[in-house]
Design a protein around this motif. Sequence first.
Motif, short mmCIF file in Angstrom:
data_model
loop_
_atom_site.label_atom_id
_atom_site.label_comp_id
_atom_site.label_asym_id
_atom_site.label_seq_id
_atom_site.Cartn_x
_atom_site.Cartn_y
_atom_site.Cartn_z
N ARG A 28 0.83 -1.21 0.00
CA ARG A 28 0.00 0.00 0.00
C ARG A 28 0.86 1.26 0.00
N ILE A 29 1.92 1.25 0.82
CA ILE A 29 2.82 2.41 0.89
C ILE A 29 3.48 2.65 -0.46
N GLU A 30 3.88 1.58 -1.11
CA GLU A 30 4.52 1.72 -2.41
C GLU A 30 3.55 2.29 -3.44
N PHE A 31 2.29 1.84 -3.40
CA PHE A 31 1.30 2.28 -4.38
C PHE A 31 0.76 3.67 -4.07
N SER A 32 0.46 3.94 -2.81
CA SER A 32 -0.23 5.19 -2.45
C SER A 32 0.70 6.31 -2.00
N PHE A 33 1.86 5.96 -1.46
CA PHE A 33 2.71 6.99 -0.86
C PHE A 33 4.13 7.00 -1.45
N GLU A 34 4.28 6.41 -2.62
CA GLU A 34 5.56 6.40 -3.33
C GLU A 34 6.69 5.83 -2.47
N ASP A 35 6.34 4.82 -1.71
CA ASP A 35 7.30 4.08 -0.89
C ASP A 35 7.97 4.91 0.20
N ARG A 36 7.31 6.00 0.57
CA ARG A 36 7.83 6.85 1.65
C ARG A 36 6.70 7.21 2.60
N VAL A 37 7.04 7.26 3.88
CA VAL A 37 6.04 7.62 4.89
C VAL A 37 6.55 8.86 5.61
N ASN A 38 5.96 10.03 5.28
CA ASN A 38 6.31 11.24 6.02
C ASN A 38 5.47 11.29 7.30
N GLU A 40 2.86 13.07 8.16
CA GLU A 40 1.42 13.09 7.94
C GLU A 40 0.90 11.69 7.60
N THR A 41 1.64 10.99 6.77
CA THR A 41 1.25 9.61 6.42
C THR A 41 1.37 8.70 7.63
N PHE A 42 2.40 8.92 8.43
CA PHE A 42 2.59 8.18 9.67
C PHE A 42 1.38 8.32 10.58
N VAL A 43 0.88 9.56 10.74
CA VAL A 43 -0.30 9.80 11.57
C VAL A 43 -1.52 9.08 10.99
N THR A 44 -1.66 9.09 9.67
CA THR A 44 -2.79 8.42 9.02
C THR A 44 -2.77 6.92 9.30
N LEU A 45 -1.61 6.30 9.16
CA LEU A 45 -1.50 4.87 9.40
C LEU A 45 -1.80 4.52 10.86
N ILE A 46 -1.34 5.35 11.77
CA ILE A 46 -1.60 5.10 13.19
C ILE A 46 -3.08 5.19 13.50
N GLU A 47 -3.72 6.25 13.01
CA GLU A 47 -5.13 6.46 13.31
C GLU A 47 -6.00 5.39 12.66
N GLU A 48 -5.60 4.89 11.51
CA GLU A 48 -6.34 3.79 10.88
C GLU A 48 -6.29 2.53 11.73
N SER A 49 -5.26 2.41 12.53
CA SER A 49 -5.12 1.25 13.43
C SER A 49 -5.78 1.50 14.78
N ASP A 71 11.30 4.43 5.96
CA ASP A 71 11.40 3.43 4.89
C ASP A 71 10.76 2.13 5.36
N ARG A 72 10.90 1.06 4.58
CA ARG A 72 10.24 -0.20 4.89
C ARG A 72 10.72 -0.80 6.22
N ASP A 73 11.99 -0.68 6.49
CA ASP A 73 12.52 -1.20 7.75
C ASP A 73 11.94 -0.43 8.93
N ASP A 74 11.82 0.88 8.79
CA ASP A 74 11.23 1.71 9.86
C ASP A 74 9.77 1.34 10.07
N VAL A 75 9.05 1.13 8.97
CA VAL A 75 7.63 0.80 9.06
C VAL A 75 7.45 -0.57 9.73
N ARG A 76 8.34 -1.49 9.43
CA ARG A 76 8.26 -2.81 10.07
C ARG A 76 8.38 -2.69 11.59
N ILE A 77 9.29 -1.83 12.06
CA ILE A 77 9.43 -1.63 13.50
C ILE A 77 8.17 -0.99 14.08
N LEU A 78 7.61 -0.02 13.36
CA LEU A 78 6.38 0.62 13.81
C LEU A 78 5.28 -0.41 14.02
N TYR A 79 5.08 -1.28 13.05
CA TYR A 79 4.00 -2.27 13.17
C TYR A 79 4.35 -3.38 14.15
#
Length: 241
Positions: A28-38, A40-49, A71-79
């Motif tokens: 989803r991040i690759e398709f919707s956010f160009e493989d980057r999570v700034n 604002e996107t970080f807040v969106t992902l958190i609130e969706e959870s 990046d993907r490694d950072d997102v993996r730690i977040l989740y």
Amino acid sequence: MEELRAAAKVHYRDNAVFKRAVQTINDRIEFSFEDRVNYETFVTLIEESSRRCTSKALFRQLDRGEKGHLDRDDVRILYYLMDTRGDCSCCGDILRSVYYTCLPCFDNCKSPNNPTFNVCIACYRDKAFKHPQHKVFVDNYELLLKRRFQQLNWEELRQSAVQGAATGLLFGAIKEGFNEREAIADGLTETFGELLNQAPEAGVSELSGFDPSSGLVQEASSEAGNGVLDAFGDFIVSMFN
């Protein structure tokens, strides 16, 4: 944070459900956010959870190398954190390392309707939280030790109760065995006494040498008592195997 990164890699490797979830998020991040999570996107992902851990401090800690995005490694730690950690009941930040939990709330938490009350070390240090109903707090490591020893005590009490019950049954069986022996002896004595009284003269001479308190009577009573004790002996052995 490096320790959490290592733990996230292991969790990703060994947990198939978590691995599929992270792969879906990465697609989803690759398709919707160009493989980057700034941020604002970080807040969106958190609130969706349905989580509250949207602090910029957490974002900066996850952003290895201060890239300005995750990046993907950072997102993996977040989740990984969201999969294995709760949020501070005061500030809402995710509980990353040491935190404090209300012990009475923890012990009374028997359903989702009875949540625990946990606070991060910063909120606990500054006494920024309000929880007037209880005053006993322990950190997460102390909590594990306390409940580990409590479980050991419960196991000891359970074993003591089982052994005590078994001992009581054993003594009861012995007593019952002796009572049964006496009852059989008394019954046989009475029976043979009636035979002596009712037998014809020829039979009296044959029975007159018989002692009801010995021989057949004792053998029968012994067999009855031993049968009861053997049965309870087998029962006691089965309880402790």
